[in-house]
Scaffold this motif. Sequence first.
Motif, PDB file in Angstrom:
ATOM      1  N   GLY A  23       0.730  35.319 -25.315  1.00 52.70           N
ATOM      2  CA  GLY A  23       1.332  35.330 -26.712  1.00 52.70           C
ATOM      3  C   GLY A  23       2.713  34.622 -26.683  1.00 52.70           C
ATOM      4  O   GLY A  23       3.012  33.765 -27.479  1.00 52.70           O
ATOM      5  N   TRP A  24       3.691  34.833 -25.657  1.00 51.10           N
ATOM      6  CA  TRP A  24       4.682  33.981 -25.457  1.00 51.10           C
ATOM      7  C   TRP A  24       4.513  32.580 -25.366  1.00 51.10           C
ATOM      8  O   TRP A  24       5.266  31.932 -25.990  1.00 51.10           O
ATOM      9  CB  TRP A  24       5.557  34.541 -24.084  1.00 51.10           C
ATOM     10  CG  TRP A  24       6.878  34.008 -23.741  1.00 51.10           C
ATOM     11  CD1 TRP A  24       8.080  34.480 -24.471  1.00 51.10           C
ATOM     12  CD2 TRP A  24       6.992  32.810 -22.934  1.00 51.10           C
ATOM     13  NE1 TRP A  24       8.958  33.736 -23.882  1.00 51.10           N
ATOM     14  CE2 TRP A  24       8.317  32.577 -23.120  1.00 51.10           C
ATOM     15  CE3 TRP A  24       6.344  31.969 -22.339  1.00 51.10           C
ATOM     16  CZ2 TRP A  24       9.362  31.485 -22.391  1.00 51.10           C
ATOM     17  CZ3 TRP A  24       6.996  31.089 -21.525  1.00 51.10           C
ATOM     18  CH2 TRP A  24       8.665  30.899 -21.644  1.00 51.10           C
ATOM     19  N   GLY A  25       3.374  32.129 -24.918  1.00 53.11           N
ATOM     20  CA  GLY A  25       3.140  30.762 -24.423  1.00 53.11           C
ATOM     21  C   GLY A  25       2.767  30.077 -25.648  1.00 53.11           C
ATOM     22  O   GLY A  25       3.273  28.908 -26.032  1.00 53.11           O
ATOM     23  N   VAL A  26       1.908  30.949 -26.405  1.00 48.28           N
ATOM     24  CA  VAL A  26       1.455  30.339 -27.846  1.00 48.28           C
ATOM     25  C   VAL A  26       2.628  30.067 -28.631  1.00 48.28           C
ATOM     26  O   VAL A  26       2.859  28.783 -29.280  1.00 48.28           O
ATOM     27  CB  VAL A  26       0.238  30.989 -28.421  1.00 48.28           C
ATOM     28  CG1 VAL A  26       0.103  30.938 -29.646  1.00 48.28           C
ATOM     29  CG2 VAL A  26      -0.968  31.287 -27.368  1.00 48.28           C
ATOM     30  N   VAL A  27       3.490  31.185 -28.902  1.00 45.52           N
ATOM     31  CA  VAL A  27       4.551  31.027 -29.773  1.00 45.52           C
ATOM     32  C   VAL A  27       5.495  29.832 -29.409  1.00 45.52           C
ATOM     33  O   VAL A  27       6.042  29.102 -30.133  1.00 45.52           O
ATOM     34  CB  VAL A  27       5.314  32.296 -29.801  1.00 45.52           C
ATOM     35  CG1 VAL A  27       6.603  32.279 -30.657  1.00 45.52           C
ATOM     36  CG2 VAL A  27       4.389  33.458 -30.717  1.00 45.52           C
ATOM     37  N   LEU A  28       5.655  29.672 -27.930  1.00 46.73           N
ATOM     38  CA  LEU A  28       6.579  28.761 -27.590  1.00 46.73           C
ATOM     39  C   LEU A  28       6.059  27.085 -27.753  1.00 46.73           C
ATOM     40  O   LEU A  28       6.544  26.420 -28.088  1.00 46.73           O
ATOM     41  CB  LEU A  28       6.767  28.729 -25.874  1.00 46.73           C
ATOM     42  CG  LEU A  28       7.734  27.621 -25.288  1.00 46.73           C
ATOM     43  CD1 LEU A  28       9.013  27.704 -25.900  1.00 46.73           C
ATOM     44  CD2 LEU A  28       7.732  27.898 -23.835  1.00 46.73           C
ATOM     45  N   HIS A  44      13.910  31.876 -27.351  1.00 48.93           N
ATOM     46  CA  HIS A  44      12.605  32.503 -27.232  1.00 48.93           C
ATOM     47  C   HIS A  44      12.494  32.682 -25.617  1.00 48.93           C
ATOM     48  O   HIS A  44      11.757  33.481 -25.179  1.00 48.93           O
ATOM     49  CB  HIS A  44      11.625  31.300 -27.787  1.00 48.93           C
ATOM     50  CG  HIS A  44       9.921  31.919 -27.504  1.00 48.93           C
ATOM     51  ND1 HIS A  44       9.591  32.870 -28.155  1.00 48.93           N
ATOM     52  CD2 HIS A  44       9.252  31.428 -26.695  1.00 48.93           C
ATOM     53  CE1 HIS A  44       8.263  33.082 -27.898  1.00 48.93           C
ATOM     54  NE2 HIS A  44       8.011  32.211 -26.849  1.00 48.93           N
ATOM     55  N   ALA A  45      12.841  31.680 -24.964  1.00 50.93           N
ATOM     56  CA  ALA A  45      12.774  31.490 -23.409  1.00 50.93           C
ATOM     57  C   ALA A  45      13.233  32.966 -22.734  1.00 50.93           C
ATOM     58  O   ALA A  45      12.794  33.339 -21.762  1.00 50.93           O
ATOM     59  CB  ALA A  45      13.091  30.266 -22.861  1.00 50.93           C
ATOM     60  N   ILE A  46      14.377  33.396 -23.358  1.00 54.87           N
ATOM     61  CA  ILE A  46      15.099  34.419 -22.791  1.00 54.87           C
ATOM     62  C   ILE A  46      14.560  35.880 -23.332  1.00 54.87           C
ATOM     63  O   ILE A  46      15.222  37.139 -22.807  1.00 54.87           O
ATOM     64  CB  ILE A  46      16.663  34.591 -22.874  1.00 54.87           C
ATOM     65  CG1 ILE A  46      17.165  34.494 -24.139  1.00 54.87           C
ATOM     66  CG2 ILE A  46      17.252  33.285 -21.996  1.00 54.87           C
ATOM     67  CD1 ILE A  46      18.578  34.620 -24.126  1.00 54.87           C
ATOM     68  N   THR A  47      13.808  35.909 -24.148  1.00 50.68           N
ATOM     69  CA  THR A  47      13.149  37.087 -24.977  1.00 50.68           C
ATOM     70  C   THR A  47      12.496  37.967 -24.090  1.00 50.68           C
ATOM     71  O   THR A  47      13.244  39.277 -23.975  1.00 50.68           O
ATOM     72  CB  THR A  47      12.470  36.733 -26.190  1.00 50.68           C
ATOM     73  OG1 THR A  47      13.252  36.097 -27.156  1.00 50.68           O
ATOM     74  CG2 THR A  47      11.944  37.997 -26.811  1.00 50.68           C
ATOM     75  N   ARG A  83       1.798  29.452 -38.290  1.00 58.17           N
ATOM     76  CA  ARG A  83       3.003  28.289 -39.043  1.00 58.17           C
ATOM     77  C   ARG A  83       4.130  29.264 -38.927  1.00 58.17           C
ATOM     78  O   ARG A  83       4.496  29.703 -39.949  1.00 58.17           O
ATOM     79  CB  ARG A  83       2.487  27.863 -40.084  1.00 58.17           C
ATOM     80  CG  ARG A  83       1.281  27.034 -40.108  1.00 58.17           C
ATOM     81  CD  ARG A  83       0.799  26.390 -41.364  1.00 58.17           C
ATOM     82  NE  ARG A  83       1.887  25.564 -42.042  1.00 58.17           N
ATOM     83  CZ  ARG A  83       2.028  25.308 -43.400  1.00 58.17           C
ATOM     84  NH1 ARG A  83       1.485  26.049 -44.018  1.00 58.17           N
ATOM     85  NH2 ARG A  83       3.372  24.671 -43.644  1.00 58.17           N
ATOM     86  N   LEU A  84       4.792  29.095 -38.031  1.00 55.99           N
ATOM     87  CA  LEU A  84       6.161  29.791 -37.764  1.00 55.99           C
ATOM     88  C   LEU A  84       7.175  29.212 -38.696  1.00 55.99           C
ATOM     89  O   LEU A  84       8.138  30.324 -38.893  1.00 55.99           O
ATOM     90  CB  LEU A  84       6.602  29.657 -36.354  1.00 55.99           C
ATOM     91  CG  LEU A  84       5.581  30.038 -35.245  1.00 55.99           C
ATOM     92  CD1 LEU A  84       6.234  29.911 -33.946  1.00 55.99           C
ATOM     93  CD2 LEU A  84       5.196  31.474 -35.505  1.00 55.99           C
ATOM     94  N   ASP A  85       7.091  28.342 -39.267  1.00 63.53           N
ATOM     95  CA  ASP A  85       8.077  27.627 -40.136  1.00 63.53           C
ATOM     96  C   ASP A  85       8.138  28.571 -41.453  1.00 63.53           C
ATOM     97  O   ASP A  85       9.210  28.493 -42.301  1.00 63.53           O
ATOM     98  CB  ASP A  85       7.884  26.428 -40.516  1.00 63.53           C
ATOM     99  CG  ASP A  85       6.647  26.025 -41.079  1.00 63.53           C
ATOM    100  OD1 ASP A  85       6.680  25.047 -41.877  1.00 63.53           O
ATOM    101  OD2 ASP A  85       5.799  26.456 -40.574  1.00 63.53           O
ATOM    102  N   ARG A  86       6.948  29.354 -41.598  1.00 57.21           N
ATOM    103  CA  ARG A  86       6.951  30.080 -42.799  1.00 57.21           C
ATOM    104  C   ARG A  86       8.104  31.313 -42.901  1.00 57.21           C
ATOM    105  O   ARG A  86       8.448  31.523 -44.093  1.00 57.21           O
ATOM    106  CB  ARG A  86       5.605  30.807 -43.104  1.00 57.21           C
ATOM    107  CG  ARG A  86       4.480  29.788 -43.466  1.00 57.21           C
ATOM    108  CD  ARG A  86       2.969  30.582 -43.275  1.00 57.21           C
ATOM    109  NE  ARG A  86       2.053  29.635 -43.755  1.00 57.21           N
ATOM    110  CZ  ARG A  86       0.778  29.774 -43.716  1.00 57.21           C
ATOM    111  NH1 ARG A  86       0.371  31.258 -43.398  1.00 57.21           N
ATOM    112  NH2 ARG A  86       0.070  28.668 -43.922  1.00 57.21           N
TER     113      ARG A  86
END
Length: 117
Positions: A23-28, A44-47, A83-86
Amino acid sequence: MAAGTFGGAPWPLLAVWIAGALGWGVVLGLLRRSGVTGTGAFLHAITPVTLVLGFAFAGFGSAYATVFMSVQWWTLLAATGGRLDRLFRGGPSGLVCAVLWLALTLAAAFAATRALL
């Protein structure tokens, strides 16, 4: 090594770690594809590290943090439709998306925690 474990860790916990990493990789990847750089990518990388340390500081173990982390990324993808921009548009649609993400995360984290721990 006990039965039902891999290197001493139980299989359900390993599955949660793998789901969290995916999930972390997909969101990144989606963040990078949408052009997010600098602060957004760094946060996001340090989450993972900060979330686990935060849960440990509050007195919970890393298992709770890992479950919550895995759930939040997959529910983010579900709430935004990939679409994270939403989330960042503002206005009513961004608020609805954020509330949906929060509700899905709380429900899924509760269910996953009850099932796994």
